[in-house]
Design an enzyme around this catalytic site. Structure first.
Site, PDB file in Angstrom:
ATOM      1  N   ARG A 137      -0.157  14.459  13.015  1.00 23.29           N
ATOM      2  CA  ARG A 137       0.200  14.244  11.617  1.00 23.29           C
ATOM      3  C   ARG A 137       0.269  15.550  10.821  1.00 23.29           C
ATOM      4  NH1 ARG A 137      -1.982   8.629   9.295  1.00 23.29           N
ATOM      5  NH2 ARG A 137       0.138   8.582   8.506  1.00 23.29           N
TER       6      ARG A 137
ATOM      7  N   ARG B 294      -8.675  -0.497   4.076  1.00 21.91           N
ATOM      8  CA  ARG B 294      -7.820   0.540   3.483  1.00 21.91           C
ATOM      9  C   ARG B 294      -6.438  -0.037   3.188  1.00 21.91           C
ATOM     10  NH1 ARG B 294      -6.520   4.818   7.133  1.00 21.91           N
ATOM     11  NH2 ARG B 294      -5.113   5.154   5.396  1.00 21.91           N
TER      12      ARG B 294
ATOM     13  N   LYS C   9       0.830  -1.210   0.000  1.00 23.20           N
ATOM     14  CA  LYS C   9       0.000   0.000   0.000  1.00 23.20           C
ATOM     15  C   LYS C   9       0.863   1.259   0.000  1.00 23.20           C
ATOM     16  CE  LYS C   9      -1.912   1.882   4.029  1.00 23.20           C
ATOM     17  NZ  LYS C   9      -1.613   3.306   4.063  1.00 23.20           N
ATOM     18  N   ASN C  10       1.858   1.291   0.879  1.00 24.15           N
ATOM     19  CA  ASN C  10       2.630   2.528   1.023  1.00 24.15           C
ATOM     20  C   ASN C  10       3.607   2.754  -0.126  1.00 24.15           C
ATOM     21  OD1 ASN C  10       1.227   2.988   3.323  1.00 24.15           O
ATOM     22  ND2 ASN C  10       2.920   2.584   4.736  1.00 24.15           N
TER      23      ASN C  10
ATOM     24  N   ASP D  81       3.821   0.855  12.221  1.00 24.27           N
ATOM     25  CA  ASP D  81       2.647   0.207  11.620  1.00 24.27           C
ATOM     26  C   ASP D  81       2.488  -1.251  12.051  1.00 24.27           C
ATOM     27  OD1 ASP D  81       2.045   2.545  10.364  1.00 24.27           O
ATOM     28  OD2 ASP D  81       2.503   1.874   8.325  1.00 24.27           O
TER      29      ASP D  81
ATOM     30  N   CYS E 128      -5.688   7.976   9.117  1.00 26.18           N
ATOM     31  CA  CYS E 128      -5.931   7.402  10.438  1.00 26.18           C
ATOM     32  C   CYS E 128      -5.640   8.435  11.529  1.00 26.18           C
ATOM     33  CB  CYS E 128      -5.020   6.195  10.659  1.00 26.18           C
ATOM     34  SG  CYS E 128      -5.632   4.688   9.913  1.00 26.18           S
TER      35      CYS E 128
HETATM   36  C1  UD1 Z   1       4.012   6.927   6.408  1.00 28.66           C
HETATM   37  C2  UD1 Z   1       3.192   5.700   6.147  1.00 28.66           C
HETATM   38  C3  UD1 Z   1       2.488   5.267   7.429  1.00 28.66           C
HETATM   39  C4  UD1 Z   1       3.514   5.094   8.561  1.00 28.66           C
HETATM   40  C5  UD1 Z   1       4.404   6.323   8.700  1.00 28.66           C
HETATM   41  C6  UD1 Z   1       5.541   6.130   9.687  1.00 28.66           C
HETATM   42  C7  UD1 Z   1       2.586   5.975   3.833  1.00 28.66           C
HETATM   43  C8  UD1 Z   1       1.510   6.208   2.837  1.00 28.66           C
HETATM   44  N1  UD1 Z   1       2.214   5.994   5.131  1.00 28.66           N
HETATM   45  O1  UD1 Z   1       3.112   7.939   6.823  1.00 28.66           O
HETATM   46  O2  UD1 Z   1       1.826   4.037   7.173  1.00 28.66           O
HETATM   47  O3  UD1 Z   1       2.834   4.893   9.765  1.00 28.66           O
HETATM   48  O4  UD1 Z   1       4.985   6.652   7.427  1.00 28.66           O
HETATM   49  O5  UD1 Z   1       6.301   5.037   9.342  1.00 28.66           O
HETATM   50  O6  UD1 Z   1       3.713   5.741   3.477  1.00 28.66           O
HETATM   51  N2  UD1 Z   1       5.461  14.786  10.706  1.00 28.66           N
HETATM   52  C9  UD1 Z   1       5.535  16.128  10.984  1.00 28.66           C
HETATM   53  N3  UD1 Z   1       5.492  17.017   9.944  1.00 28.66           N
HETATM   54  C10 UD1 Z   1       5.384  16.602   8.651  1.00 28.66           C
HETATM   55  C11 UD1 Z   1       5.327  15.221   8.372  1.00 28.66           C
HETATM   56  C12 UD1 Z   1       5.368  14.337   9.432  1.00 28.66           C
HETATM   57  O7  UD1 Z   1       5.627  16.533  12.132  1.00 28.66           O
HETATM   58  O8  UD1 Z   1       5.327  17.448   7.748  1.00 28.66           O
HETATM   59  C13 UD1 Z   1       5.475  13.828  11.833  1.00 28.66           C
HETATM   60  C14 UD1 Z   1       4.163  13.043  11.924  1.00 28.66           C
HETATM   61  O9  UD1 Z   1       3.200  13.746  12.653  1.00 28.66           O
HETATM   62  C15 UD1 Z   1       4.622  11.779  12.607  1.00 28.66           C
HETATM   63  C16 UD1 Z   1       6.039  11.585  12.089  1.00 28.66           C
HETATM   64  O10 UD1 Z   1       6.441  12.840  11.560  1.00 28.66           O
HETATM   65  O11 UD1 Z   1       4.644  11.960  13.986  1.00 28.66           O
HETATM   66  C17 UD1 Z   1       6.195  10.545  11.017  1.00 28.66           C
HETATM   67  O12 UD1 Z   1       5.342  10.852   9.933  1.00 28.66           O
HETATM   68  P1  UD1 Z   1       5.694  10.463   8.431  1.00 28.66           P
HETATM   69  O13 UD1 Z   1       6.977   9.706   8.372  1.00 28.66           O
HETATM   70  O14 UD1 Z   1       5.546  11.674   7.597  1.00 28.66           O
HETATM   71  O15 UD1 Z   1       4.517   9.470   8.104  1.00 28.66           O
HETATM   72  P2  UD1 Z   1       3.554   9.465   6.848  1.00 28.66           P
HETATM   73  O16 UD1 Z   1       4.353   9.748   5.627  1.00 28.66           O
HETATM   74  O17 UD1 Z   1       2.349  10.244   7.131  1.00 28.66           O
END
Ligand code: UD1
Length: 430
Positions: free
Chosen positions: A123, A398, A22-23, A306, A118
């Site tokens: 986030r 999902r 998925k990711n 995850d 989720c």
């Molecule tokens: C991706 C994965 C998700 C997984 C996560 C962490 C996909 C589609 N989803 O989500 O399944 O749980 O990585 O392995 O690939 N953050 C900020 N600012 C930002 C972006 C992120 O503060 O602009 C924080 C988030 O709130 C979170 C942490 O960074 O606490 C990690 O988030 P991130 O690595 O961005 O996860 P996703 O890309 O949303």
């Protein structure tokens, strides 16, 4: 409004094949908008999030059609004619944010609201916006909408305060058509980022370093359409590995990249399970109660957040006390309340969960509050005493293709019940 009905206690055995990740597929689908033409994506998982991404691409003017019996998707992006992502779709999943970088690269503008997904923490998307802004996008937020525009983006050095998976991918997509070189420091190292690099380089991009913490993107002026096979889903793999351990069976999991699940393999071995790693499969077996282990979630190659709820389910029936520390998301212990309904002894204190294993969980009516939390309840139900109903199937689908069929093929007693409102009143013995 579906739910799973699981009769616990069956041992699992047999072979199961993992779907495409998925990711990995979501950023790849988003990246197709970077250049016109026919893109063929193989090993496409049938998931709600993939359906949402398809609807977004179609709303932007792309044509998306299944090929090869639904296992592949042909995305034609010739007719791309919009740069606004519909609000209802944007709110359905966080990955819709990937379209920002890709649309800026192709159309020079994008308009969208903040993404959904989720509810496991705040986030934020500040790193996404910082990265796109650093490349020269002019970004304004008004009435909850983000408007970004740019002429040709310009490559820069970008340092991420934390290695965000999505921000790394978004910046990569925006930078491939930028003028000059972009260097992303403290980049995320997840395998899905390497998969995106492979797809983009197949389109003619010049990216090096994905999988390491510095990624270099040399901008090009033109791309061409491409073909890509999505990597296997390492989180689905980990979920079935834990299923084998929790239901004390022997499960052969095919279409696996063993290196991607090393952290999970190591933890499961500590619990006493046997994990045999072969070329593109792993075989997991367990014949006794798991030993309690402590673990901490970390960015890849650490233990994935995850997989934290699924592992928590296993710890609920383990011998001893385990401490789980969640470092990625601030609100990711939502499975705990529902597991407690099943007789688990879980205490949450800030970023830690303390779990005293019980010999057997009992059945209950529970509801999965999010994707991984929902599947954790299904795993717990496999080993519970009696009939458990798990609501929240819409979250689980999902990210899991045909979960109940795959588990049932291994011998689990799981069925899916669909009803129209009003929901039938039904009592299950616990
Ligand atoms: C991706 C994965 C998700 C997984 C996560 C962490 C996909 C589609 N989803 O989500 O399944 O749980 O990585 O392995 O690939 N953050 C900020 N600012 C930002 C972006 C992120 O503060 O602009 C924080 C988030 O709130 C979170 C942490 O960074 O606490 C990690 O988030 P991130 O690595 O961005 O996860 P996703 O890309 O949303």
């Amino acid at each position: 409004m579906d739910r799973y009905i699981v009769v616990g206690g069956n041992r699992l055995s047999g072979t199961v094949r993992m779907s495409g990740a998925k990711n990995a597929i979501l950023p790849v689908m988003a990246a197709t908008v970077l250049t016109p033409g026919d893109h063929l994506i193989r090993d496409v998982p049938r998931l709600r999030d993939v359906e949402v991404m398809k609807e977004i691409l179609e709303a932007l003017g792309a044509r998306v059609q299944p090929e090869e019996g639904g296992r592949s998707l042909l995305v034609n992006t010739d007719g791309l004619n919009a740069s606004e992502i519909p609000e209802d779709l944007m709110r359905e999943m966080r990955s819709s944010i990937f379209l920002m970088g890709a649309l800026l690269g192709r159309m020079g503008q994008v308009r969208c609201c903040h993404p959904g997904g989720c509810a496991i923490g705040s986030r934020d998307i500040d790193l996404h916006l910082m990265g796109l802004g650093a490349l020269g996008a002019d970004i304004h937020e008004k009435y909850g909408y983000i408007n970004a525009s740019a002429g040709r983006l310009v490559g820069r050095e970008i340092y991420l305060d934390l290695p965000s998976v999505g921000a790394t991918e978004n910046i990569m997509m925006a930078a491939v058509l930028a003028e000059g070189t972009t260097i992303v420091r403290n980049a995320a190292k997840e395998p899905e980022i390497v998969d995106l690099q492979n797809f983009l380089n197949g389109l003619g991009a010049r990216i090096k370093g994905a999988g390491l913490d510095v990624i270099r993107i040399d901008g090009v002026t033109q791309l061409h359409p491409g073909e890509h096979t999505v990597i296997p889903d390492r989180i689905e793999t980990g979920t079935f590995m834990v299923a084998a351990a929790i239901a004390r069976g022997e499960v052969e999991i095919e279409n696996v990249i063993a290196e991607h699940v090393e952290a999970i393999t190591a933890k499961l071995r500590e619990t006493g399970a046997t994990v045999r790693v072969e070329k593109d499969r792993v075989v997991v077996s367990a014949d006794r109660r798991a030993r309690a282990v402590d673990f901490k979630t970390l960015p890849y190659p650490g233990f994935p957040t995850d997989m934290q709820p699924q592992m928590m389910a296993l710890m609920c029936t383990a011998d001893g006390t385990s401490i789980i520390t969640e470092t990625i998301f601030e609100n990711r212990f939502k499975a705990a309340d529902e597991l407690r309904r099943m007789g688990a002894d879980v205490k949450v204190e800030g970023r830690s969960a303390i779990i005293k294993g019980v010999p057997r969980l009992s059945s209950a009516a529970v509801e999965g509050p999010a994707l991984r939390e929902g599947v954790a309840l299904v795993l717990a139900a496999l080993t519970a005493d009696g009939v458990t109903t798990v609501e929240g199937v819409h979250h689980i689908e999902r990210g899991y293709e045909a979960l109940e069929q795959k588990l049932a093929s291994l011998g689990a007693d799981i069925t899916r019940e669909t009803w129209r409102e009003p929901r039938p009143v039904r009592q299950y013995a616990g």
